[in-house]
Design an enzyme around this catalytic site. Structure first.
Site, mmCIF file in Angstrom:
data_model
loop_
_atom_site.group_PDB
_atom_site.id
_atom_site.type_symbol
_atom_site.label_atom_id
_atom_site.label_comp_id
_atom_site.label_asym_id
_atom_site.label_seq_id
_atom_site.Cartn_x
_atom_site.Cartn_y
_atom_site.Cartn_z
ATOM 1 N N CYS A 2 -29.312 8.891 4.280
ATOM 2 C CA CYS A 2 -29.953 7.965 5.209
ATOM 3 C C CYS A 2 -31.016 8.731 5.994
ATOM 4 O O CYS A 2 -31.064 9.958 5.940
ATOM 5 C CB CYS A 2 -28.926 7.336 6.153
ATOM 6 S SG CYS A 2 -28.207 8.479 7.353
ATOM 7 N N CYS A 23 0.857 -1.183 0.000
ATOM 8 C CA CYS A 23 0.000 0.000 0.000
ATOM 9 C C CYS A 23 0.896 1.236 0.000
ATOM 10 O O CYS A 23 2.090 1.155 0.308
ATOM 11 C CB CYS A 23 -0.943 0.004 1.205
ATOM 12 S SG CYS A 23 -0.130 0.244 2.801
#
Length: 611
Positions: free
Chosen positions: A134, A9
């Site tokens: 949401c 990474c």
């Protein structure tokens, strides 16, 4: 099969180790013999030896940093960004086995000069835009947005995400971005206006799906999105084949109404609580500040609560023509004593009536423009009003009266059972249908009168337990948690204090068979104690910060005791049952020689699958 797993990474710290251990475990479950090579900044890279390389049948490179692939020329190699591997490790290995190709010398040279994540994973580098929303507009909205952004970068797709949270739209998409986008992802649990996406390929899903399976959501969107009907800048169709990927129906419409109603209930409840600062009976004195606060909170805000709920349920179903008949039906529900149950019924009646009129009533072109502003509101309001007065209102009012009487006269045994049920429901799915059902029940009862504030107190207390408990567990059993998990635990602790249950989602997603039962038991304990102590709560949100307002909670110390008991139960319980040890980055020994209990990466706001 012999396989070599290579991970890297950009920072060369936690994600490298997490991906390596997760892939190794997934490969072992398949019966593969895996060798692991991790590229880390914390210690020198130990390349696989020549014998292992010669025996390897598959090379899997999960890297978002440059890796020398020249030694793998002639081998079957699959290369992808590390973020693509983390969400679903087993699926990643399946794809690697299927899509691996023999690496040529030219390709190997190219791969050593650039990061895999900087190259498009598909020709043309399709641009994506997304909207997340949401019901409460807090945690899930922003967690899903971050997960989609990270997955898009990892997969090589340029993506822009707009959040429609509790403070309105943030990072709003521009017309140019929408025009250039190949696909629009609507990761929404409530209804949002899709008209600006007319003519674009649109894919609907939930915030939970986008949060837990962001990479798969993007793949599904590219494959399954369909063109949204309507004209650009005009009203788009709200249903039909143009939208896909999401569960549309009564549940979404109900959540839309709840999301618009919630700020009104919070404001009204807190204003009523503020009026009690001057004394429990101070509001009875006409002309006083306490009376004014009570009039604003109870006389205005709470009276508008049910009409808002009904109006926006109808809006979710039928768009703007549904708002007027929905609010009229909701107001009638309040006047008839049918409460929030009557408001829900009114919203669905108004919405589906307006939708039917819009679809099936055909008028001459010359008067078609009158339909959304005159004919539909008039006819739908008439139908909704008559049904509420002559059919729905009286029986639903009787039900609400019975519920209120039951809550007012409830003995301690019934109170404990109700508290246990509501507390367990709040902790089962952290924002899912069962959690929302319990929460909507409590919010709706706030306007029902005496005794109805007890369930709301139990619901909010129980909702704080899972994230606080996970934070406590990460402190009590540090050796069992990786560094990213410890950071997620700290964030979870803070979110729990704010009554944002979603803070526990990273832990629940990775270890559901342990986290869910323990959380439900802790929530049931807290809910039972809150109801037993007779705690009443005036506001349905805010967590412990509501306690700063005098009289918002009647028994503060007992309420804190209830929350502490449940949280400690969850924290100690999970710290005890969580198995294995996690080898943390930065140790001097080779990490692959150590046992690994699971994989996880992120900051507590995005989740990855189990390893």
């Amino acid at each position: 099969m012999n396989v070599i797993l290579v991970t890297a990474c950009p920072s060369g710290v936690a994600t490298t180790f997490l991906a390596a251990r997760g892939l190794e475990r997934a490969a072992t479950r398949r019966g593969w013999k895996a060798a692991v090579e991790m590229h880390s900044q914390l210690e020198p890279v130990v390349p696989v030896d020549s014998a292992t390389l010669a025996a390897a049948e598959l090379i899997v490179v999960a890297a978002s940093a440059p890796v020398d692939l020249a030694r793998f020329v002639g081998k079957r190699v699959h290369q992808a960004p590390i973020s693509e591997a983390l969400p679903d490790l087993d699926a990643f290995l399946t794809r690697a086995q299927k899509e691996a190709r023999t690496l040529s010398a030219a390709a190997a040279v190219g791969d050593t000069k650039a990061e895999p994540s900087s190259r498009p994973s598909v020709p043309g580098k399709q641009k994506l835009v997304a909207v997340t929303a949401c019901p409460t507009g807090v945690a899930h909205t922003f967690m899903a947005a971050e997960a989609l952004s990270q997955a898009g970068r990892g997969l090589g797709y340029p993506i822009r995400v707009e959040t429609q949270g509790s403070v309105g739209a943030q990072d709003a998409l521009t017309e140019e971005e929408i025009r250039e986008a190949e696909v629009v992802i609507l990761a929404c649990d409530i209804e949002v206006d899709p008209s600006r996406f007319a003519g674009k390929r649109v894919f609907r899903t939930s915030t939970g799906a986008a949060l837990k399976h962001a990479g798969q959501t993007i793949h599904d969107a590219l494959e399954k999105a369909r063109v949204l009907g309507g004209k650009e800048g005009g009203q788009a169709a709200r249903s039909g084949g143009g939208e896909s990927g999401g569960q549309r129906g009564p549940y979404r419409h109900l959540l839309t109404g709840v999301s618009f109603m919630l700020p009104m209930v919070v404001a009204g409840g807190l204003l009523i609580a503020l009026s009690f600062v001057f004394g429990i009976d101070a509001a009875k004195e006409k002309g006083s500040l306490a009376a004014a606060l009570m009039q604003i909170g109870g006389g205005a805000a709470f009276k508008l609560m049910v009409p808002l709920l009904a109006g926006y349920i109808a809006y979710s179903i039928a768009d703007r023509p549904g708002i007027a008949p929905g609010m009229i039906g909701g107001y009638l529900a309040s006047e008839l004593g049918a409460g929030f149950l009557g408001g829900i019924a009114a919203g669905f009646i108004a919405g589906y009536t307006a939708q039917a009129l819009s679809r099936h009533v055909k008028l001459p072109v010359s008067v078609e423009a009158l339909k959304p502003i005159l004919i539909i509101p008039l006819a739908a309001s008439l139908v909704t009003g008559l049904v509420m007065i002559y059919v729905i209102g009286t029986p639903v009012a009787a039900i609400m009266s019975a519920v209120t009487t039951f809550l007012t006269n409830m003995n301690s045994g019934n109170a404990i059972l109700l508290g246990m049920l509501l507390g367990a429901m709040m902790c089962f799915d952290l924002g899912g249908p069962i959690n929302k059902a319990a929460y909507t029940f409590g919010v709706g009862l706030l306007s029902a009168g005496a005794g109805a504030q007890g369930p709301m107190a139990a619901i909010m207390a129980a909702g704080m337990v899972p994230p606080i408990g996970m934070g406590i567990a990460s402190l009590m059993a540090r050796a069992k948690f990786s560094e990213p998990e410890r950071e997620a635990g700290k964030a979870s602790l803070v979110l729990g204090l704010c009554f944002i249950s979603e803070g526990a989602i990273p832990f629940m997603a990775k270890d559901p068979l342990r986290v869910i039962p323990i959380s439900m038991m802790g929530g049931a304990l807290t809910g039972a104690m809150s109801m037993y102590f007779g705690v009443h709560l005036m506001a349905p949100h805010g967590g412990l910060f509501v306690l700063l307002i005098p009289n918002a909670v009647n028994h503060v110390l007992l309420y804190l005791l209830s929350i502490a008991a449940g949280s400690l139960f969850v924290g100690a319980g999970y710290a005890l049952v969580k198995t294995g040890r996690v080898e943390l980055p930065g140790t001097t020994e080779q990490p692959r020689e150590k046992p690994w209990s699971g994989t996880g990466a992120g900051n507590g706001r995005a989740t990855v699958g189990q390893g």
